[in-house]
Write an enzyme that holds these catalytic residues in place. Structure first.
Site, PDB file in Angstrom:
ATOM      1  CB  ILE A  99      10.146  -1.427 -20.782  1.00  0.00           C
ATOM      2  CG1 ILE A  99      10.686  -2.306 -19.665  1.00  0.00           C
ATOM      3  CG2 ILE A  99      11.129  -1.360 -21.926  1.00  0.00           C
ATOM      4  CD1 ILE A  99      10.876  -3.750 -20.093  1.00  0.00           C
ATOM      5  N   GLY A 100       8.264   0.787 -21.919  1.00  0.00           N
ATOM      6  CA  GLY A 100       7.883   1.593 -23.082  1.00  0.00           C
ATOM      7  C   GLY A 100       6.376   1.634 -23.217  1.00  0.00           C
TER       8      GLY A 100
ATOM      9  N   GLY B  82       3.107   2.608 -26.187  1.00  0.00           N
ATOM     10  CA  GLY B  82       2.692   3.023 -27.532  1.00  0.00           C
ATOM     11  C   GLY B  82       1.284   3.573 -27.418  1.00  0.00           C
TER      12      GLY B  82
ATOM     13  CB  SER C 282      -3.978   0.871 -27.512  1.00  0.00           C
ATOM     14  OG  SER C 282      -3.443   0.071 -28.555  1.00  0.00           O
TER      15      SER C 282
ATOM     16  CE  LYS D   7       3.418  -5.135 -28.168  1.00  0.00           C
ATOM     17  NZ  LYS D   7       4.105  -5.449 -29.453  1.00  0.00           N
TER      18      LYS D   7
ATOM     19  CG  ASP E  92       8.413   0.012 -39.869  1.00  0.00           C
ATOM     20  OD1 ASP E  92       7.715   0.244 -38.864  1.00  0.00           O
ATOM     21  OD2 ASP E  92       9.244   0.825 -40.327  1.00  0.00           O
TER      22      ASP E  92
ATOM     23  CE  LYS F   8       0.358   2.767 -19.714  1.00  0.00           C
ATOM     24  NZ  LYS F   8      -1.070   2.817 -20.129  1.00  0.00           N
ATOM     25  CB  VAL F   9       6.776  -2.984 -22.949  1.00  0.00           C
ATOM     26  CG1 VAL F   9       7.675  -4.159 -22.584  1.00  0.00           C
ATOM     27  CG2 VAL F   9       6.234  -3.173 -24.368  1.00  0.00           C
TER      28      VAL F   9
HETATM   29  C1  1PF Z   1      15.044   3.660 -23.129  1.00  0.00           C
HETATM   30  N1  1PF Z   1      15.261   2.517 -22.245  1.00  0.00           N
HETATM   31  C2  1PF Z   1      14.092   1.590 -22.314  1.00  0.00           C
HETATM   32  C3  1PF Z   1      14.310   0.364 -21.400  1.00  0.00           C
HETATM   33  C4  1PF Z   1      15.611  -0.362 -21.694  1.00  0.00           C
HETATM   34  O1  1PF Z   1      15.523  -0.959 -22.998  1.00  0.00           O
HETATM   35  C5  1PF Z   1      14.679  -2.051 -23.149  1.00  0.00           C
HETATM   36  C6  1PF Z   1      14.584  -3.064 -22.178  1.00  0.00           C
HETATM   37  C7  1PF Z   1      13.750  -4.172 -22.416  1.00  0.00           C
HETATM   38  C8  1PF Z   1      12.982  -4.233 -23.602  1.00  0.00           C
HETATM   39  C9  1PF Z   1      12.147  -5.406 -23.848  1.00  0.00           C
HETATM   40  N2  1PF Z   1      12.442  -6.611 -23.288  1.00  0.00           N
HETATM   41  N3  1PF Z   1      11.553  -7.519 -23.652  1.00  0.00           N
HETATM   42  C10 1PF Z   1      10.639  -6.930 -24.477  1.00  0.00           C
HETATM   43  C11 1PF Z   1       9.523  -7.474 -25.122  1.00  0.00           C
HETATM   44  C12 1PF Z   1       8.754  -6.635 -25.927  1.00  0.00           C
HETATM   45  C13 1PF Z   1       9.075  -5.282 -26.095  1.00  0.00           C
HETATM   46  C14 1PF Z   1      10.174  -4.735 -25.453  1.00  0.00           C
HETATM   47  O2  1PF Z   1      10.486  -3.388 -25.599  1.00  0.00           O
HETATM   48  C15 1PF Z   1       9.636  -2.594 -26.441  1.00  0.00           C
HETATM   49  C16 1PF Z   1      10.241  -1.209 -26.701  1.00  0.00           C
HETATM   50  C17 1PF Z   1      10.604  -0.492 -25.398  1.00  0.00           C
HETATM   51  C18 1PF Z   1      11.156   0.902 -25.679  1.00  0.00           C
HETATM   52  C19 1PF Z   1      12.333   0.905 -26.651  1.00  0.00           C
HETATM   53  C20 1PF Z   1      12.030   0.093 -27.903  1.00  0.00           C
HETATM   54  C21 1PF Z   1      11.496  -1.308 -27.579  1.00  0.00           C
HETATM   55  C22 1PF Z   1      10.983  -5.572 -24.634  1.00  0.00           C
HETATM   56  C23 1PF Z   1      13.096  -3.211 -24.549  1.00  0.00           C
HETATM   57  C24 1PF Z   1      13.924  -2.130 -24.322  1.00  0.00           C
HETATM   58  C25 1PF Z   1      16.782   0.604 -21.740  1.00  0.00           C
HETATM   59  C26 1PF Z   1      16.487   1.773 -22.667  1.00  0.00           C
END
Ligand code: 1PF
Length: 286
Positions: free
Chosen positions: A17-18, A20, A22, A40, A133, A24-25
């Site tokens: 999903i994302g 940073g 160090s 995470k 922040d 990852k999600v």
């Molecule tokens: C660009 N694209 C990304 C996937 C999706 O968006 C997310 C889906 C799930 C999530 C999430 N769920 N539980 C989560 C628990 C912790 C952190 C999480 O994200 C962290 C970080 C991810 C990147 C964007 C900022 C937040 C978490 C978050 C974004 C659609 C958009």
């Protein structure tokens, strides 16, 4: 099949999903819960004690606030010398990505989102923490409800793709309050036993300013100082009362009044979150 095992429970990785520095999600599937969750992962190999302490504080707070509906749910966690795993609720989209895709938001939805964001930050304040922040990427849609993902204690995560989210969100000044910028309190940044001391002047009202910038973005499609691109000029404008923030006309006068109140430069004049929750904007049905 890639799996992650946390406390002997295995989760199948669906996608990333994302990521940073160090951390990852991942979006994962829990075999025994038959649910999609998020994990995470933080690599601790080169993390210093303060970073680890930051994550432990984040976990402690997530556990403390587990019953708040506007805070992301932590199901499980595992901490070893080399990594941290946080098994959490999985949302559908973060607010930053959502706002980059939806320029116009229905007024009823807007009110529901603002109420949720205020409630989320209020429970953090009640736990004695100032986020300091806040930005759209800290909020996540989980079945239509906005939830706070993190408390600004541990380092942030950016979107996996080089999406508009990352450039515009990481280290942005657009949500910074005047008192945070002017905070030149002589207090040492660390206290006697080496713990990072929060700067004295930053307090709950600073989070109200940041929320005001997010609300402004939701109404006008840009943050109040986004058009000032030179960082030093932007910081000066945020602090300068002679720089009048523009509030183009909107249908709902209560919404406009609430928005202006969040963006009062003097933190003593700026309303608290409990005061904002009693604002007429949230009382009227329309
Ligand atoms: C660009 N694209 C990304 C996937 C999706 O968006 C997310 C889906 C799930 C999530 C999430 N769920 N539980 C989560 C628990 C912790 C952190 C999480 O994200 C962290 C970080 C991810 C990147 C964007 C900022 C937040 C978490 C978050 C974004 C659609 C958009």
């Amino acid at each position: 099949k890639d799996v992650i095992t946390v406390n002997k429970v295995t989760y199948t990785i669906l996608r990333i999903i994302g990521k940073g520095g160090s951390s990852k999600v991942y979006q994962v599937f829990s075999e025994n819960k038959k649910k999609v969750l998020a994990i995470k992962y933080v690599k601790l190999d080169c993390a210093d004690d303060m970073t680890v302490q930051g994550y432990i504080n984040e976990i402690t707070l997530l556990q403390k606030l587990r019953n708040s509906e506007n805070i992301i749910h932590l199901y499980d966690f595992e901490i070893t010398d080399s990594h941290i795993y946080l098994v959490m609720e999985c949302g559908s989209i973060d607010l930053a990505t959502f706002l980059s895709k939806h320029k116009k938001i229905d007024p009823q939805d807007m009110k529901f989102y603002w109420r949720g964001m205020l409630d989320a930050v209020d429970v953090v304040h009640q736990a004695g923490i100032v986020h300091s922040d806040l930005k759209p990427a800290n909020f996540l849609f989980v079945e239509g409800t906005l939830k706070l993902i993190d408390f600004g204690i541990a380092n942030a995560i950016q979107s996996d793709k080089t999406s508009v989210v990352r450039e515009s969100q990481v280290g942005t000044l657009n949500y910074m309050s005047p008192e945070a910028i002017q905070d030149t309190s002589p207090s040492p940044q660390v206290d006697a036993n080496g713990h990072r001391r929060p700067k004295l002047k930053i307090n709950c009202k600073s989070d109200v300013w940041s929320l005001g910038c997010i609300f402004y973005y939701m109404v006008y499609g840009k943050t109040p100082f986004q058009h000032i691109t030179l960082s030093l000029m932007k910081l000066q404008a945020i602090c300068d009362p002679r720089h009048v923030i523009e509030f183009p006309a909107v249908d709902n006068p209560h919404l406009l009044d609430l928005l202006k109140k969040c963006l009062i430069r003097d933190p003593r004049e700026r309303p608290s979150i409990p005061e904002l929750r009693k604002h007429p904007y949230f009382l009227s049905e329309a």
